[in-house]
Enzyme design. Structure first.
Site, PDB file in Angstrom:
ATOM      1  N   ASP A  29     -13.659 -53.599-138.538  1.00  0.00           N
ATOM      2  CA  ASP A  29     -12.271 -53.678-138.977  1.00  0.00           C
ATOM      3  C   ASP A  29     -11.574 -54.819-138.238  1.00  0.00           C
ATOM      4  O   ASP A  29     -11.574 -54.849-137.004  1.00  0.00           O
ATOM      5  CB  ASP A  29     -11.577 -52.346-138.675  1.00  0.00           C
ATOM      6  CG  ASP A  29     -10.127 -52.296-139.154  1.00  0.00           C
ATOM      7  OD1 ASP A  29      -9.585 -53.334-139.551  1.00  0.00           O
ATOM      8  OD2 ASP A  29      -9.549 -51.191-139.100  1.00  0.00           O
ATOM      9  N   GLU A  79     -13.607 -73.507-114.759  1.00  0.00           N
ATOM     10  CA  GLU A  79     -14.906 -72.871-114.567  1.00  0.00           C
ATOM     11  C   GLU A  79     -15.861 -73.316-115.664  1.00  0.00           C
ATOM     12  O   GLU A  79     -16.878 -72.688-115.898  1.00  0.00           O
ATOM     13  CB  GLU A  79     -14.790 -71.349-114.509  1.00  0.00           C
ATOM     14  CG  GLU A  79     -14.132 -70.674-115.686  1.00  0.00           C
ATOM     15  CD  GLU A  79     -14.104 -69.168-115.536  1.00  0.00           C
ATOM     16  OE1 GLU A  79     -15.160 -68.547-115.733  1.00  0.00           O
ATOM     17  OE2 GLU A  79     -13.038 -68.616-115.218  1.00  0.00           O
ATOM     18  N   CYS A 111     -11.022 -67.646-113.175  1.00  0.00           N
ATOM     19  CA  CYS A 111      -9.730 -67.954-113.806  1.00  0.00           C
ATOM     20  C   CYS A 111      -8.605 -68.150-112.799  1.00  0.00           C
ATOM     21  O   CYS A 111      -7.483 -68.492-113.199  1.00  0.00           O
ATOM     22  CB  CYS A 111      -9.352 -66.836-114.774  1.00  0.00           C
ATOM     23  SG  CYS A 111     -10.586 -66.542-116.059  1.00  0.00           S
ATOM     24  N   TYR A 143     -18.968 -67.272-124.725  1.00  0.00           N
ATOM     25  CA  TYR A 143     -19.844 -66.119-124.511  1.00  0.00           C
ATOM     26  C   TYR A 143     -21.008 -66.197-125.493  1.00  0.00           C
ATOM     27  O   TYR A 143     -21.003 -67.025-126.412  1.00  0.00           O
ATOM     28  CB  TYR A 143     -19.069 -64.807-124.688  1.00  0.00           C
ATOM     29  CG  TYR A 143     -17.941 -64.653-123.698  1.00  0.00           C
ATOM     30  CD1 TYR A 143     -18.141 -64.045-122.459  1.00  0.00           C
ATOM     31  CD2 TYR A 143     -16.683 -65.171-123.981  1.00  0.00           C
ATOM     32  CE1 TYR A 143     -17.107 -63.926-121.547  1.00  0.00           C
ATOM     33  CE2 TYR A 143     -15.636 -65.067-123.067  1.00  0.00           C
ATOM     34  CZ  TYR A 143     -15.858 -64.449-121.853  1.00  0.00           C
ATOM     35  OH  TYR A 143     -14.834 -64.355-120.938  1.00  0.00           O
ATOM     36  N   THR A 152     -13.181 -63.089-127.547  1.00  0.00           N
ATOM     37  CA  THR A 152     -12.197 -63.529-126.552  1.00  0.00           C
ATOM     38  C   THR A 152     -12.387 -64.994-126.174  1.00  0.00           C
ATOM     39  O   THR A 152     -11.855 -65.453-125.164  1.00  0.00           O
ATOM     40  CB  THR A 152     -12.262 -62.663-125.285  1.00  0.00           C
ATOM     41  OG1 THR A 152     -13.528 -62.842-124.638  1.00  0.00           O
ATOM     42  CG2 THR A 152     -12.067 -61.190-125.608  1.00  0.00           C
ATOM     43  N   SER A 201     -14.666 -55.308-115.268  1.00  0.00           N
ATOM     44  CA  SER A 201     -13.725 -56.401-115.056  1.00  0.00           C
ATOM     45  C   SER A 201     -12.284 -55.943-115.263  1.00  0.00           C
ATOM     46  O   SER A 201     -11.386 -56.347-114.511  1.00  0.00           O
ATOM     47  CB  SER A 201     -14.049 -57.561-116.003  1.00  0.00           C
ATOM     48  OG  SER A 201     -13.365 -58.725-115.615  1.00  0.00           O
ATOM     49  N   HIS A 233      -2.331 -62.893-116.144  1.00  0.00           N
ATOM     50  CA  HIS A 233      -3.523 -63.563-116.662  1.00  0.00           C
ATOM     51  C   HIS A 233      -3.969 -62.851-117.935  1.00  0.00           C
ATOM     52  O   HIS A 233      -4.010 -61.620-117.995  1.00  0.00           O
ATOM     53  CB  HIS A 233      -4.632 -63.546-115.610  1.00  0.00           C
ATOM     54  CG  HIS A 233      -5.962 -63.962-116.163  1.00  0.00           C
ATOM     55  ND1 HIS A 233      -6.149 -65.173-116.793  1.00  0.00           N
ATOM     56  CD2 HIS A 233      -7.160 -63.314-116.210  1.00  0.00           C
ATOM     57  CE1 HIS A 233      -7.409 -65.262-117.188  1.00  0.00           C
ATOM     58  NE2 HIS A 233      -8.036 -64.158-116.863  1.00  0.00           N
ATOM     59  N   LYS A 242      -1.858 -53.775-120.521  1.00  0.00           N
ATOM     60  CA  LYS A 242      -2.500 -52.897-119.537  1.00  0.00           C
ATOM     61  C   LYS A 242      -1.964 -53.196-118.136  1.00  0.00           C
ATOM     62  O   LYS A 242      -1.687 -52.284-117.350  1.00  0.00           O
ATOM     63  CB  LYS A 242      -4.023 -53.108-119.563  1.00  0.00           C
ATOM     64  CG  LYS A 242      -4.719 -52.712-120.856  1.00  0.00           C
ATOM     65  CD  LYS A 242      -6.204 -53.016-120.771  1.00  0.00           C
ATOM     66  CE  LYS A 242      -6.931 -52.737-122.080  1.00  0.00           C
ATOM     67  NZ  LYS A 242      -7.005 -51.284-122.369  1.00  0.00           N
ATOM     68  N   ASN A 275      -8.761 -67.098-124.978  1.00  0.00           N
ATOM     69  CA  ASN A 275      -8.878 -67.197-123.527  1.00  0.00           C
ATOM     70  C   ASN A 275      -9.109 -68.647-123.110  1.00  0.00           C
ATOM     71  O   ASN A 275      -9.915 -69.357-123.707  1.00  0.00           O
ATOM     72  CB  ASN A 275     -10.044 -66.328-123.040  1.00  0.00           C
ATOM     73  CG  ASN A 275     -10.046 -66.127-121.534  1.00  0.00           C
ATOM     74  OD1 ASN A 275      -9.174 -66.611-120.823  1.00  0.00           O
ATOM     75  ND2 ASN A 275     -11.033 -65.388-121.055  1.00  0.00           N
ATOM     76  N   SER A 308     -12.182 -63.426-111.799  1.00  0.00           N
ATOM     77  CA  SER A 308     -13.276 -62.485-111.568  1.00  0.00           C
ATOM     78  C   SER A 308     -14.143 -62.915-110.399  1.00  0.00           C
ATOM     79  O   SER A 308     -14.245 -64.091-110.071  1.00  0.00           O
ATOM     80  CB  SER A 308     -14.131 -62.376-112.833  1.00  0.00           C
ATOM     81  OG  SER A 308     -13.423 -61.747-113.862  1.00  0.00           O
TER      82      SER A 308
END
Length: 397
Positions: A29, A79, A111, A143, A152, A201, A233, A242, A275, A308
């Site tokens: 979806d 990075e 990051c 990725y 992302t 993470s 971030h 979050k 990202n 990270s």
């Protein structure tokens, strides 16, 4: 003496891939991407674009002749480095025609790197207020194809000039840091794509933020209610929600003064870009400044940076009167609006089949941004000023 961000500029690739199209290819979806992680598009670099061309493109509009003569240091945070030895910033130094009497370095800590650069730059300017520091955060988030992290991805660069008596943002002295060794995200030297333990993470990000916030307060920072605007971030924009929830829950009385409006304007650019690792927090800051309809003059902004592995830092800044006159809002919004959508086939070819990895390769002319990767000779990267627009004008006439 006030020290902070005097000018700021964004550069993203001219093409993007729709997250709705990616969801269709993944057989899920589309709302899982559009609302579940809060992403609509990922910026996709063409084969003749990389972190150097994006970095130089971001810096070009703010490196005026006056600024060029005052720059003592260039710090490029990434990075997605193009060389294990040479700083990507040296390529940018040459493309921008900066003076030889200038130090150039590259910072790496996932990051977080651009925040380390920003804090170091403010301390350097406080020691030598006649000097300016050019900071560039430039990354391509990549990725494995068909992995959970693919949705992302993104690409972009954000350039800032740090100076005394800045015209956009004064950085406050209080800072809160939190570092510890954890394998939540990593990219071995022989891998083009990052490896990530997604749930770990997220947990580490939130715990790092709580600890960095406590250290910021202990260092004399503002109370949460005194920070009406927040930037976090954004590995994906839903992560900011979050973070906001976790921060306000850790300060229940102070947090009552804040609503989702505190951070929502900081997400608008990220939803369209994806990202950008080191640039992510600062693209969020730019989005807040350029998209919030309120006058933010003299108001405080709280910022949380996370890299990270891991390093987190909470710090704050206040908005300078007249800041809007020194933003490039119309140019940035037009840059995003003018991009072209890619098919899945072209996106896959551009993102996962890098011609620049070859020992020798002449790059096809695809990008119309100010600079491009022209060729690779014996693994040496050769960059140049892009004459694509000049050729188009000549052909049209």
């Amino acid at each position: 003496m006030n020290v902070g961000i005097d000018s700021i500029s964004l550069c993203v690739p001219e093409s993007y891939y729709s997250l709705a199209d990616l969801a269709e290819k993944h057989g899920i979806d589309p709302n899982k991407y559009l609302y579940g992680i809060g992403q609509e598009k990922m910026a996709v670099p063409s084969p003749d674009e990389d972190i150097v061309t994006l970095a130089a493109g971001a810096a070009k509009p703010i490196v005026t002749d006056e600024v060029r003569d005052s720059i003592s240091t260039v710090i490029l945070a990434t990075e997605s480095g193009v060389d294990q030895s040479k700083s990507a910033g040296l390529f940018v130094h040459g493309l921008l025609g900066l003076k030889p009497n200038c130090r150039v370095v590259e910072f790496k800590q996932a990051c977080y790197g651009a925040t380390a650069a920003l804090q170091m730059a403010t301390d350097m300017v406080r020691q030598r207020p006649e000097q300016k520091i050019l900071i560039i955060a430039s990354d391509i988030a990549r990725y494995e194809q068909d992995s959970q992290g693919e949705c992302t991805q993104g690409a972009g660069a954000l350039a800032m000039v740090v100076s005394a008596n800045p015209r956009i943002l004064n950085l406050h002295r209080a800072r809160g840091m939190h570092s510890f060794d954890v394998m939540d995200f990593w990219r071995p030297n022989n891998h083009k794509a990052a490896q990530v333990d997604g749930q770990l993470s997220i947990e580490v990000y939130l715990e790092s933020m709580r600890q960095a916030w406590n250290e910021y307060k202990a260092d004399g920072g503002h109370e949460l209610a005194e920070l009406p605007w927040l930037c976090f971030h954004q590995p994906f924009t839903k992560m900011a929600k979050k973070a906001f929830t976790a921060l306000t829950e850790s300060e229940p009385e102070q947090g009552q003064a804040l609503t989702g409006e505190s951070y929502e304007h900081s997400l608008l650019y990220g939803r369209q870009i994806g990202n950008t690792y080191t640039a992510s927090l600062y693209i969020g800051l730019l989005s807040l400044l350029e998209n919030n309809p309120q006058d933010l003059t003299d108001q405080n902004i709280g910022l949380f940076s996370y890299g990270s592995g891991s390093v987190g830092e909470f710090f704050s800044a206040s908005v300078v009167p007249g800041y809007r006159e020194h933003l490039r809002t119309e140019e940035h919004q037009q840059m995003l609006a003018d991009r072209q959508a890619l098919s899945h086939e072209k996106y896959s070819a551009w993102f996962y089949q890098s011609l620049a990895d070859h020992k020798n390769q002449v790059m096809p002319k695809l990008s119309n941004r100010p600079y491009r990767l022209e060729k690779v000779e014996e693994f040496r990267r050769v960059y140049g000023v892009n004459d694509a627009r000049a050729n188009e004008i000549k052909q049209a006439s």
